[in-house]
Motif scaffolding. Structure first.
Motif, PDB file in Angstrom:
ATOM      1  N   ALA A   2      -3.630 -11.321  86.990  1.00 38.87           N
ATOM      2  CA  ALA A   2      -4.719 -12.271  87.252  1.00 38.87           C
ATOM      3  C   ALA A   2      -4.491 -12.967  88.587  1.00 38.87           C
ATOM      4  CB  ALA A   2      -4.817 -13.285  86.124  1.00 38.87           C
ATOM      5  N   GLY A   3      -3.232 -13.246  88.909  1.00 35.36           N
ATOM      6  CA  GLY A   3      -2.916 -13.892  90.174  1.00 35.36           C
ATOM      7  C   GLY A   3      -3.289 -13.008  91.355  1.00 35.36           C
ATOM      8  N   ARG A   4      -3.049 -11.719  91.218  1.00 33.99           N
ATOM      9  CA  ARG A   4      -3.379 -10.778  92.286  1.00 33.99           C
ATOM     10  C   ARG A   4      -4.891 -10.712  92.501  1.00 33.99           C
ATOM     11  NH1 ARG A   4      -0.924  -5.122  91.382  1.00 33.99           N
ATOM     12  NH2 ARG A   4       0.910  -6.427  91.353  1.00 33.99           N
ATOM     13  N   ARG A   5      -5.645 -10.657  91.409  1.00 34.61           N
ATOM     14  CA  ARG A   5      -7.105 -10.610  91.513  1.00 34.61           C
ATOM     15  C   ARG A   5      -7.658 -11.902  92.121  1.00 34.61           C
ATOM     16  NH1 ARG A   5      -8.642  -8.750  85.707  1.00 34.61           N
ATOM     17  NH2 ARG A   5      -6.422  -8.884  85.468  1.00 34.61           N
ATOM     18  N   ALA A   6      -7.082 -13.004  91.745  1.00 33.54           N
ATOM     19  CA  ALA A   6      -7.526 -14.285  92.293  1.00 33.54           C
ATOM     20  C   ALA A   6      -7.247 -14.344  93.791  1.00 33.54           C
ATOM     21  CB  ALA A   6      -6.828 -15.437  91.581  1.00 33.54           C
ATOM     22  N   LEU A   7      -6.088 -13.844  94.192  1.00 28.28           N
ATOM     23  CA  LEU A   7      -5.739 -13.834  95.609  1.00 28.28           C
ATOM     24  C   LEU A   7      -6.686 -12.923  96.390  1.00 28.28           C
ATOM     25  CD1 LEU A   7      -3.868 -14.720  97.870  1.00 28.28           C
ATOM     26  CD2 LEU A   7      -2.360 -12.830  97.280  1.00 28.28           C
ATOM     27  N   LEU A   8      -6.994 -11.754  95.870  1.00 35.26           N
ATOM     28  CA  LEU A   8      -7.921 -10.847  96.543  1.00 35.26           C
ATOM     29  C   LEU A   8      -9.320 -11.454  96.637  1.00 35.26           C
ATOM     30  CD1 LEU A   8      -6.859  -7.382  95.098  1.00 35.26           C
ATOM     31  CD2 LEU A   8      -6.645  -8.167  97.456  1.00 35.26           C
ATOM     32  N   ALA A   9      -9.754 -12.127  95.601  1.00 36.28           N
ATOM     33  CA  ALA A   9     -11.072 -12.773  95.637  1.00 36.28           C
ATOM     34  C   ALA A   9     -11.090 -13.867  96.706  1.00 36.28           C
ATOM     35  CB  ALA A   9     -11.412 -13.359  94.278  1.00 36.28           C
ATOM     36  N   ARG A  10     -10.006 -14.600  96.795  1.00 33.66           N
ATOM     37  CA  ARG A  10      -9.917 -15.662  97.807  1.00 33.66           C
ATOM     38  C   ARG A  10      -9.936 -15.077  99.221  1.00 33.66           C
ATOM     39  NH1 ARG A  10      -5.111 -20.116  98.231  1.00 33.66           N
ATOM     40  NH2 ARG A  10      -6.127 -21.378  99.804  1.00 33.66           N
ATOM     41  N   VAL A  11      -9.221 -14.003  99.435  1.00 37.74           N
ATOM     42  CA  VAL A  11      -9.202 -13.352 100.745  1.00 37.74           C
ATOM     43  C   VAL A  11     -10.590 -12.852 101.105  1.00 37.74           C
ATOM     44  CG1 VAL A  11      -8.344 -11.330 101.999  1.00 37.74           C
ATOM     45  CG2 VAL A  11      -6.764 -12.762 100.713  1.00 37.74           C
ATOM     46  N   ARG A  12     -11.302 -12.266 100.153  1.00 40.62           N
ATOM     47  CA  ARG A  12     -12.662 -11.785 100.417  1.00 40.62           C
ATOM     48  C   ARG A  12     -13.575 -12.929 100.849  1.00 40.62           C
ATOM     49  NH1 ARG A  12     -12.104  -8.921  95.427  1.00 40.62           N
ATOM     50  NH2 ARG A  12     -11.266  -6.885  95.916  1.00 40.62           N
ATOM     51  N   ARG A  13     -13.452 -14.070 100.183  1.00 42.25           N
ATOM     52  CA  ARG A  13     -14.277 -15.226 100.558  1.00 42.25           C
ATOM     53  C   ARG A  13     -13.939 -15.703 101.961  1.00 42.25           C
ATOM     54  NH1 ARG A  13     -13.215 -17.066  95.379  1.00 42.25           N
ATOM     55  NH2 ARG A  13     -11.665 -18.515  96.163  1.00 42.25           N
ATOM     56  N   LEU A  14     -12.664 -15.724 102.290  1.00 37.88           N
ATOM     57  CA  LEU A  14     -12.245 -16.189 103.607  1.00 37.88           C
ATOM     58  C   LEU A  14     -12.652 -15.226 104.716  1.00 37.88           C
ATOM     59  CD1 LEU A  14      -8.680 -17.531 102.779  1.00 37.88           C
ATOM     60  CD2 LEU A  14     -10.705 -18.880 103.346  1.00 37.88           C
ATOM     61  N   GLU A  15     -12.711 -13.941 104.410  1.00 38.67           N
ATOM     62  CA  GLU A  15     -13.029 -12.945 105.428  1.00 38.67           C
ATOM     63  C   GLU A  15     -14.520 -12.764 105.646  1.00 38.67           C
ATOM     64  OE1 GLU A  15     -10.950  -9.419 104.281  1.00 38.67           O
ATOM     65  OE2 GLU A  15      -9.120 -10.080 105.286  1.00 38.67           O
ATOM     66  N   ARG A  16     -15.338 -13.357 104.783  1.00 41.50           N
ATOM     67  CA  ARG A  16     -16.781 -13.261 104.965  1.00 41.50           C
ATOM     68  C   ARG A  16     -17.182 -13.882 106.295  1.00 41.50           C
ATOM     69  NH1 ARG A  16     -19.052 -15.868  99.900  1.00 41.50           N
ATOM     70  NH2 ARG A  16     -17.694 -14.653  98.607  1.00 41.50           N
ATOM     71  N   VAL A  17     -18.071 -13.222 106.978  1.00 38.94           N
ATOM     72  CA  VAL A  17     -18.564 -13.739 108.252  1.00 38.94           C
ATOM     73  C   VAL A  17     -19.538 -14.866 107.961  1.00 38.94           C
ATOM     74  CG1 VAL A  17     -19.868 -13.196 110.319  1.00 38.94           C
ATOM     75  CG2 VAL A  17     -18.266 -11.537 109.392  1.00 38.94           C
ATOM     76  N   ARG A  18     -19.320 -15.970 108.606  1.00 35.91           N
ATOM     77  CA  ARG A  18     -20.205 -17.115 108.415  1.00 35.91           C
ATOM     78  C   ARG A  18     -21.303 -17.096 109.474  1.00 35.91           C
ATOM     79  NH1 ARG A  18     -14.983 -19.297 108.135  1.00 35.91           N
ATOM     80  NH2 ARG A  18     -14.362 -19.594 106.003  1.00 35.91           N
ATOM     81  N   GLU A  19     -22.463 -17.546 109.087  1.00 35.70           N
ATOM     82  CA  GLU A  19     -23.570 -17.657 110.028  1.00 35.70           C
ATOM     83  C   GLU A  19     -23.298 -18.817 110.969  1.00 35.70           C
ATOM     84  OE1 GLU A  19     -26.385 -15.784 110.390  1.00 35.70           O
ATOM     85  OE2 GLU A  19     -25.544 -14.434 108.913  1.00 35.70           O
ATOM     86  N   SER A  20     -23.439 -18.572 112.227  1.00 35.69           N
ATOM     87  CA  SER A  20     -23.265 -19.626 113.214  1.00 35.69           C
ATOM     88  C   SER A  20     -24.568 -20.394 113.348  1.00 35.69           C
ATOM     89  CB  SER A  20     -22.881 -19.019 114.557  1.00 35.69           C
ATOM     90  OG  SER A  20     -22.970 -19.992 115.568  1.00 35.69           O
ATOM     91  N   PRO A  21     -24.562 -21.705 113.088  1.00 34.04           N
ATOM     92  CA  PRO A  21     -25.808 -22.456 113.233  1.00 34.04           C
ATOM     93  C   PRO A  21     -26.329 -22.439 114.668  1.00 34.04           C
ATOM     94  CG  PRO A  21     -23.992 -23.905 112.583  1.00 34.04           C
ATOM     95  CD  PRO A  21     -23.466 -22.509 112.617  1.00 34.04           C
ATOM     96  N   VAL A  22     -25.433 -22.363 115.629  1.00 29.52           N
ATOM     97  CA  VAL A  22     -25.853 -22.311 117.030  1.00 29.52           C
ATOM     98  C   VAL A  22     -26.626 -21.020 117.296  1.00 29.52           C
ATOM     99  CG1 VAL A  22     -25.058 -22.184 119.415  1.00 29.52           C
ATOM    100  CG2 VAL A  22     -23.967 -23.762 117.816  1.00 29.52           C
ATOM    101  N   PHE A  23     -26.083 -19.890 116.876  1.00 30.74           N
ATOM    102  CA  PHE A  23     -26.770 -18.624 117.102  1.00 30.74           C
ATOM    103  C   PHE A  23     -28.042 -18.521 116.275  1.00 30.74           C
ATOM    104  CE2 PHE A  23     -22.678 -17.263 118.881  1.00 30.74           C
ATOM    105  CZ  PHE A  23     -23.144 -16.776 120.078  1.00 30.74           C
ATOM    106  N   MET A  24     -28.050 -19.139 115.102  1.00 32.74           N
ATOM    107  CA  MET A  24     -29.274 -19.131 114.306  1.00 32.74           C
ATOM    108  C   MET A  24     -30.372 -19.897 115.045  1.00 32.74           C
ATOM    109  SD  MET A  24     -27.702 -19.602 110.493  1.00 32.74           S
ATOM    110  CE  MET A  24     -29.277 -19.878 109.744  1.00 32.74           C
ATOM    111  N   TYR A  25     -30.013 -21.006 115.691  1.00 35.70           N
ATOM    112  CA  TYR A  25     -30.995 -21.769 116.473  1.00 35.70           C
ATOM    113  C   TYR A  25     -31.451 -20.964 117.684  1.00 35.70           C
ATOM    114  CZ  TYR A  25     -33.023 -25.155 119.636  1.00 35.70           C
ATOM    115  OH  TYR A  25     -33.856 -25.786 120.514  1.00 35.70           O
ATOM    116  N   LEU A  26     -30.516 -20.300 118.354  1.00 36.56           N
ATOM    117  CA  LEU A  26     -30.881 -19.532 119.547  1.00 36.56           C
ATOM    118  C   LEU A  26     -31.825 -18.381 119.221  1.00 36.56           C
ATOM    119  CD1 LEU A  26     -27.460 -19.407 121.419  1.00 36.56           C
ATOM    120  CD2 LEU A  26     -29.411 -20.884 121.889  1.00 36.56           C
ATOM    121  N   ALA A  27     -31.820 -17.931 117.981  1.00 34.83           N
ATOM    122  CA  ALA A  27     -32.703 -16.840 117.566  1.00 34.83           C
ATOM    123  C   ALA A  27     -34.041 -17.358 117.031  1.00 34.83           C
ATOM    124  CB  ALA A  27     -32.023 -16.004 116.490  1.00 34.83           C
ATOM    125  N   SER A  28     -34.194 -18.668 116.975  1.00 34.93           N
ATOM    126  CA  SER A  28     -35.375 -19.244 116.338  1.00 34.93           C
ATOM    127  C   SER A  28     -36.580 -19.309 117.282  1.00 34.93           C
ATOM    128  CB  SER A  28     -35.053 -20.653 115.837  1.00 34.93           C
ATOM    129  OG  SER A  28     -34.911 -21.537 116.940  1.00 34.93           O
TER     130      SER A  28
END
Length: 69
Positions: A2-28
């Motif tokens: 369970a610890g391994r699965r929790a760690l992998l889930a956490r890594v996946r969340r951290l590696e997700r690309v976040r939307e940049s609010p600045v670039f979102m505005y520049l595309a608006s």
């Protein structure tokens, strides 16, 4: 296990690309309208700003900020 699965889930969340609010505005549409109003008001050069605006919009469409992380 369970610890391994929790760690992998956490890594996946951290590696997700976040939307940049600045670039979102520049595309608006608001950004484009603001730049066009600036050209009409004489704050920006019409030739240069057309190229800059097209470039920024292409960067936003291509999501170039994902390449920087």
């Amino acid at each position: 296990m369970a610890g391994r699965r929790a760690l992998l889930a956490r890594v996946r969340r951290l590696e997700r690309v976040r939307e940049s609010p600045v670039f979102m505005y520049l595309a608006s549409p608001e950004f484009e309208a603001e730049m066009r109003a600036g050209v009409e008001a004489g704050r920006y050069d019409a030739k240069d700003m057309a190229i800059v605006l097209a470039s920024v919009q292409k960067w936003a469409r291509d999501r170039v900020w994902e390449l920087w992380s």
